[in-house]
Enzyme design. Structure first.
Site, PDB file in Angstrom:
ATOM      1  N   SER A 143      16.859   5.948   7.282  1.00  0.00           N
ATOM      2  CA  SER A 143      15.803   5.883   8.297  1.00  0.00           C
ATOM      3  C   SER A 143      16.449   5.885   9.676  1.00  0.00           C
ATOM      4  O   SER A 143      17.519   5.293   9.865  1.00  0.00           O
ATOM      5  CB  SER A 143      14.984   4.604   8.135  1.00  0.00           C
ATOM      6  OG  SER A 143      14.145   4.402   9.260  1.00  0.00           O
ATOM      7  N   TYR A 159      15.767  -4.864   7.422  1.00  0.00           N
ATOM      8  CA  TYR A 159      15.585  -3.468   7.017  1.00  0.00           C
ATOM      9  C   TYR A 159      16.425  -2.500   7.846  1.00  0.00           C
ATOM     10  O   TYR A 159      17.170  -1.679   7.294  1.00  0.00           O
ATOM     11  CB  TYR A 159      14.108  -3.087   7.116  1.00  0.00           C
ATOM     12  CG  TYR A 159      13.860  -1.629   6.809  1.00  0.00           C
ATOM     13  CD1 TYR A 159      13.892  -1.171   5.497  1.00  0.00           C
ATOM     14  CD2 TYR A 159      13.620  -0.712   7.830  1.00  0.00           C
ATOM     15  CE1 TYR A 159      13.680   0.170   5.202  1.00  0.00           C
ATOM     16  CE2 TYR A 159      13.413   0.629   7.549  1.00  0.00           C
ATOM     17  CZ  TYR A 159      13.441   1.061   6.233  1.00  0.00           C
ATOM     18  OH  TYR A 159      13.243   2.396   5.954  1.00  0.00           O
TER      19      TYR A 159
END
Length: 236
Positions: A143, A159
């Protein structure tokens, strides 16, 4: 010409299922890796209904035993050519759990165990199979939230760093395997409408999957150790 086999982890829904669909549409035999038996078989049925050669593989990326069993199952099924490490979790965010100043260490450990340790666990178990392939490929679904330069998305101190570490590991694998046929890259699917994002994002799962499918099928002179989205390399 022998049909290539691709394992996609976390392939029972969302981007993982879309990656499986994309690879299957190109003629790959797809192994649907997922830990939930019911959802895994539902995904296999959906793929088969679309004319894709698919089968399920029980796989919990946080379990050494499960991953070892999955590797044995794939070996018995004929081997492996493509590994897409898609399985990942966001982790809890309630109560400041991912605010760096109040970071819940259990949340951090849980996210890292799936998003980072899980990728290493699966990759290393599958490498002996991949090394027997004529054109092995590994794609790590990352990501741009992990980019130290772009700093996108909300503050998520478990995350986002897990994706930074995943990108760094991708580089290490690519360096280690530079003199082999195994090509390793990381990709960012973008902000995709899945249960991961509460279906509030503008991109479809198929749009998000496209970059992973592309990197899973690069030619032998393709890029190694890069981080890509639809527009090309991502600064990270």
């Amino acid at each position: 010409m022998t049909t290539k086999t691709a394992l996609v982890t976390g392939a029972n829904k969302g981007i993982g299922l879309a990656i499986a669909e994309g690879l299957g549409a190109l003629g790959h035999r797809v192994a649907v890796g997922a830990r939930d038996d019911v959802r895994r078989e539902e995904a296999v049925e959906r793929l088969r209904a679309a004319g894709i050669d698919a089968f399920g593989v029980a796989l919990d990326v946080t379990s050494d035993e499960s991953v070892a069993d999955a590797a044995r199952a794939l070996d018995a099924a004929g081997g492996l050519d493509v590994l897409v490490n898609n399985a990942g979790i966001a982790g809890r965010t309630d109560g400041g759990a991912q605010d760096p100043t109040t970071l819940d260490l259990d949340v951090l450990r849980t996210v890292l165990d799936t998003n980072v340790v899980g990728v290493v666990r699966v990759t290393n178990a599958m490498l002996p199979l991949l090394e027997r392939s004529g054109s092995p490929r590994i794609v790590n679904v990352s990501s741009n939230m992990g980019s130290l330069e772009l700093r996108t998305g909300p503050v998520m101190a478990a995350y986002a760093p897990s994706k930074t570490l995943l990108n760094a590991l991708t580089v290490q694998y690519a360096r280690r395997l530079a003199d082999t046929p195994v090509i390793v890259n990381a990709v960012c699917p973008g902000y995709v409408a899945t249960d991961f994002t509460g279906f509030a994002a503008p991109r479809t799962a198929a749009q998000g999957a496209a970059i992973a499918v592309r990197l899973a099928t690069v030619p032998d002179d393709g890029p190694r150790g890069g981080f890509f989205d639809d527009e090309g390399p991502i600064a990270w």
